[in-house]
Design a protein around this motif. Sequence first.
Motif, PDB file in Angstrom:
ATOM      1  N   ASN A 207     -13.526   8.227  13.284  1.00 56.48           N
ATOM      2  CA  ASN A 207     -12.553   9.309  13.225  1.00 56.48           C
ATOM      3  C   ASN A 207     -11.712   9.242  14.495  1.00 56.48           C
ATOM      4  OD1 ASN A 207     -12.358  12.555  14.285  1.00 56.48           O
ATOM      5  ND2 ASN A 207     -11.404  11.995  12.348  1.00 56.48           N
ATOM      6  N   GLY A 208     -10.406   9.373  14.335  1.00 57.21           N
ATOM      7  CA  GLY A 208      -9.507   9.352  15.486  1.00 57.21           C
ATOM      8  C   GLY A 208      -8.308  10.221  15.218  1.00 57.21           C
ATOM      9  N   SER A 209      -7.225   9.913  15.883  1.00 57.31           N
ATOM     10  CA  SER A 209      -5.996  10.679  15.676  1.00 57.31           C
ATOM     11  C   SER A 209      -4.795   9.783  15.908  1.00 57.31           C
ATOM     12  CB  SER A 209      -5.932  11.886  16.619  1.00 57.31           C
ATOM     13  OG  SER A 209      -5.739  11.462  17.960  1.00 57.31           O
ATOM     14  N   ILE A 210      -3.687  10.176  15.323  1.00 60.40           N
ATOM     15  CA  ILE A 210      -2.443   9.439  15.555  1.00 60.40           C
ATOM     16  C   ILE A 210      -2.110   9.475  17.038  1.00 60.40           C
ATOM     17  CG2 ILE A 210       0.036   9.409  15.114  1.00 60.40           C
ATOM     18  CD1 ILE A 210      -0.593  10.593  12.319  1.00 60.40           C
ATOM     19  N   ALA A 236       0.850  14.883   2.455  1.00 64.88           N
ATOM     20  CA  ALA A 236       2.150  14.204   2.577  1.00 64.88           C
ATOM     21  C   ALA A 236       3.240  15.216   2.915  1.00 64.88           C
ATOM     22  CB  ALA A 236       2.481  13.467   1.282  1.00 64.88           C
ATOM     23  N   ALA A 237       3.150  16.416   2.327  1.00 64.52           N
ATOM     24  CA  ALA A 237       4.154  17.453   2.580  1.00 64.52           C
ATOM     25  C   ALA A 237       4.174  17.860   4.051  1.00 64.52           C
ATOM     26  CB  ALA A 237       3.878  18.678   1.709  1.00 64.52           C
ATOM     27  N   THR A 238       3.034  17.762   4.715  1.00 65.90           N
ATOM     28  CA  THR A 238       2.970  18.062   6.148  1.00 65.90           C
ATOM     29  C   THR A 238       3.592  16.926   6.948  1.00 65.90           C
ATOM     30  OG1 THR A 238       0.962  19.379   5.857  1.00 65.90           O
ATOM     31  CG2 THR A 238       1.424  18.568   8.070  1.00 65.90           C
ATOM     32  N   LEU A 239       3.192  15.702   6.664  1.00 68.36           N
ATOM     33  CA  LEU A 239       3.713  14.548   7.407  1.00 68.36           C
ATOM     34  C   LEU A 239       5.214  14.397   7.235  1.00 68.36           C
ATOM     35  CD1 LEU A 239       0.941  11.877   6.713  1.00 68.36           C
ATOM     36  CD2 LEU A 239       1.550  12.842   8.947  1.00 68.36           C
ATOM     37  N   GLU A 240       5.722  14.781   6.087  1.00 70.28           N
ATOM     38  CA  GLU A 240       7.164  14.664   5.847  1.00 70.28           C
ATOM     39  C   GLU A 240       7.985  15.557   6.769  1.00 70.28           C
ATOM     40  OE1 GLU A 240       7.292  15.487   1.714  1.00 70.28           O
ATOM     41  OE2 GLU A 240       6.801  13.425   1.103  1.00 70.28           O
ATOM     42  N   GLN A 241       7.349  16.541   7.395  1.00 71.07           N
ATOM     43  CA  GLN A 241       8.038  17.414   8.344  1.00 71.07           C
ATOM     44  C   GLN A 241       8.038  16.849   9.765  1.00 71.07           C
ATOM     45  OE1 GLN A 241       6.982  21.731   7.870  1.00 71.07           O
ATOM     46  NE2 GLN A 241       5.615  20.946   6.282  1.00 71.07           N
ATOM     47  N   ALA A 242       7.300  15.771   9.982  1.00 64.38           N
ATOM     48  CA  ALA A 242       7.243  15.161  11.311  1.00 64.38           C
ATOM     49  C   ALA A 242       8.565  14.456  11.612  1.00 64.38           C
ATOM     50  CB  ALA A 242       6.087  14.166  11.371  1.00 64.38           C
ATOM     51  N   PRO A 243       8.865  14.219  12.887  1.00 60.92           N
ATOM     52  CA  PRO A 243      10.078  13.462  13.226  1.00 60.92           C
ATOM     53  C   PRO A 243      10.076  12.087  12.558  1.00 60.92           C
ATOM     54  CG  PRO A 243       9.142  14.495  15.186  1.00 60.92           C
ATOM     55  CD  PRO A 243       8.137  14.682  14.085  1.00 60.92           C
ATOM     56  N   GLU A 244      11.225  11.655  12.115  1.00 63.79           N
ATOM     57  CA  GLU A 244      11.332  10.372  11.404  1.00 63.79           C
ATOM     58  C   GLU A 244      10.810   9.214  12.240  1.00 63.79           C
ATOM     59  OE1 GLU A 244      14.743   7.766   8.986  1.00 63.79           O
ATOM     60  OE2 GLU A 244      15.291   9.574  10.108  1.00 63.79           O
ATOM     61  N   ARG A 252       7.266   7.778  10.714  1.00 66.42           N
ATOM     62  CA  ARG A 252       6.812   8.729   9.707  1.00 66.42           C
ATOM     63  C   ARG A 252       6.529   8.028   8.388  1.00 66.42           C
ATOM     64  NH1 ARG A 252      11.104  13.125   8.638  1.00 66.42           N
ATOM     65  NH2 ARG A 252      12.087  11.389   7.539  1.00 66.42           N
ATOM     66  N   ASP A 253       7.379   7.092   7.986  1.00 67.39           N
ATOM     67  CA  ASP A 253       7.161   6.354   6.737  1.00 67.39           C
ATOM     68  C   ASP A 253       5.875   5.536   6.797  1.00 67.39           C
ATOM     69  OD1 ASP A 253       9.404   7.396   5.562  1.00 67.39           O
ATOM     70  OD2 ASP A 253      10.680   5.652   5.954  1.00 67.39           O
ATOM     71  N   ASP A 254       5.587   4.968   7.975  1.00 69.37           N
ATOM     72  CA  ASP A 254       4.324   4.239   8.146  1.00 69.37           C
ATOM     73  C   ASP A 254       3.137   5.163   7.911  1.00 69.37           C
ATOM     74  OD1 ASP A 254       5.654   1.881   8.879  1.00 69.37           O
ATOM     75  OD2 ASP A 254       5.581   2.363  11.024  1.00 69.37           O
ATOM     76  N   MET A 255       3.212   6.350   8.498  1.00 67.41           N
ATOM     77  CA  MET A 255       2.113   7.313   8.367  1.00 67.41           C
ATOM     78  C   MET A 255       1.885   7.713   6.919  1.00 67.41           C
ATOM     79  SD  MET A 255       3.037   9.764  11.589  1.00 67.41           S
ATOM     80  CE  MET A 255       3.327   9.062  13.220  1.00 67.41           C
ATOM     81  N   LEU A 256       2.962   7.882   6.192  1.00 66.19           N
ATOM     82  CA  LEU A 256       2.844   8.297   4.797  1.00 66.19           C
ATOM     83  C   LEU A 256       2.126   7.251   3.944  1.00 66.19           C
ATOM     84  CD1 LEU A 256       6.356   9.929   4.357  1.00 66.19           C
ATOM     85  CD2 LEU A 256       4.152  11.113   4.123  1.00 66.19           C
ATOM     86  N   GLN A 257       2.111   6.003   4.390  1.00 64.35           N
ATOM     87  CA  GLN A 257       1.407   4.952   3.656  1.00 64.35           C
ATOM     88  C   GLN A 257      -0.107   5.107   3.740  1.00 64.35           C
ATOM     89  OE1 GLN A 257       3.289   2.853   1.734  1.00 64.35           O
ATOM     90  NE2 GLN A 257       4.883   4.215   2.548  1.00 64.35           N
ATOM     91  N   TYR A 258      -0.577   5.923   4.705  1.00 69.11           N
ATOM     92  CA  TYR A 258      -2.016   6.110   4.900  1.00 69.11           C
ATOM     93  C   TYR A 258      -2.503   7.469   4.407  1.00 69.11           C
ATOM     94  CZ  TYR A 258      -1.398   2.095   7.990  1.00 69.11           C
ATOM     95  OH  TYR A 258      -1.085   0.857   8.501  1.00 69.11           O
TER      96      TYR A 258
END
Length: 348
Positions: A207-210, A236-244, A252-258
């Motif tokens: 377990n870790g963090s971004i 995904a709805a939360t991550l989509e609010q992160a800075p691009e 952000r697009d990379d993160m959405l892949q996970y």
Amino acid sequence: MKHFRKTLVAALSVATLLAQPLLVSAQELPRNVRLVIGSKSTGGDTYQNSAIVAEALAEKLGINIKVDAVGATAAFKALARDKRGTTLMIFHDQSYLGLLYGQKGYDNPFDTYKIGPTVAINPGNAYLVPKSSPYQSMDDILAAAESGERVRVAIQPGGVSEIGFSAMKNAARLRKAGSEDNIVAVNTGSQSDKNQAMWDGLADVINGSIQGNEQFTQLPEDDHKAMRFVWITARAATLEQAPEAGMGNTTRDDMLQYSSPKVSVAFDDSNDFTFDKEFFFLYNKEMDDAIVKQIDTALTEVFADGAIQERQKAAFFIPNFLPSDAARAHLVEKSDTYRDVISQITAQ
């Protein structure tokens, strides 16, 4: 006798006047407020998020708020002692997960305290493997458990770190009953301990963090410390609010892949498991409701102004303000959902 009566009347008048400011102050936050947090780290996400909120709230109300990183046990004790509003608390989902996992020092927060507003989400909760690992995805990990392979997962037991581990075991059980036994915990402490467990070959997944681990995902595969994300638990709805731009070299697009639905860790037959780490206020059970309203009103105005959202996003937090009543209803429902996940595993 007349002199005594005049003296008594005068004394009562003075006492009444002196009592009036106390009556007013009992319904408002005092000039100096201590904001305890459920973490002992002044460099972690709880402190960083709390400092942003405390500064904005203090400026709005014209008071002083000092963030005090005392850890969960000491914070709950301090809160229980103070019903005047001199001491407030900010913590996250650990507040109820600690109880659900049977950790010492955790009472039911919904019964023991007043729940204040939510203020932010840390979307960074994640699971990683060594970059050289044969596991390329969560599907690989669950397939390995299904085939009888033992998969060791480093976690800090009893809360935010463990809830995703419980979800892994639940997903393995749904995939093939009994395979959840092959998802095993390596109980550690801080993030550095979990990282070290991976580097020492004691854990296959951690377990870790971004925020804490992204730097290691940028290392070349032949580096002993190189890691790879396999799962980010946030919606995904939360991550989509992160800075691009995301964080570091992970967009952000990379993160959405996970995250779900790209990565599926089953919650039941039709839904994926997701988890947003949310921060919120807690108050003494007997604190004046007028103070609750004062904070709700002030933070409503702060978030309406918009400046705090920019500060939060710059620190990779997702703004997430809900006033006290709505926050309580939301967190109770969330707690009930994760109780189901945990009970499915502990019942086995």
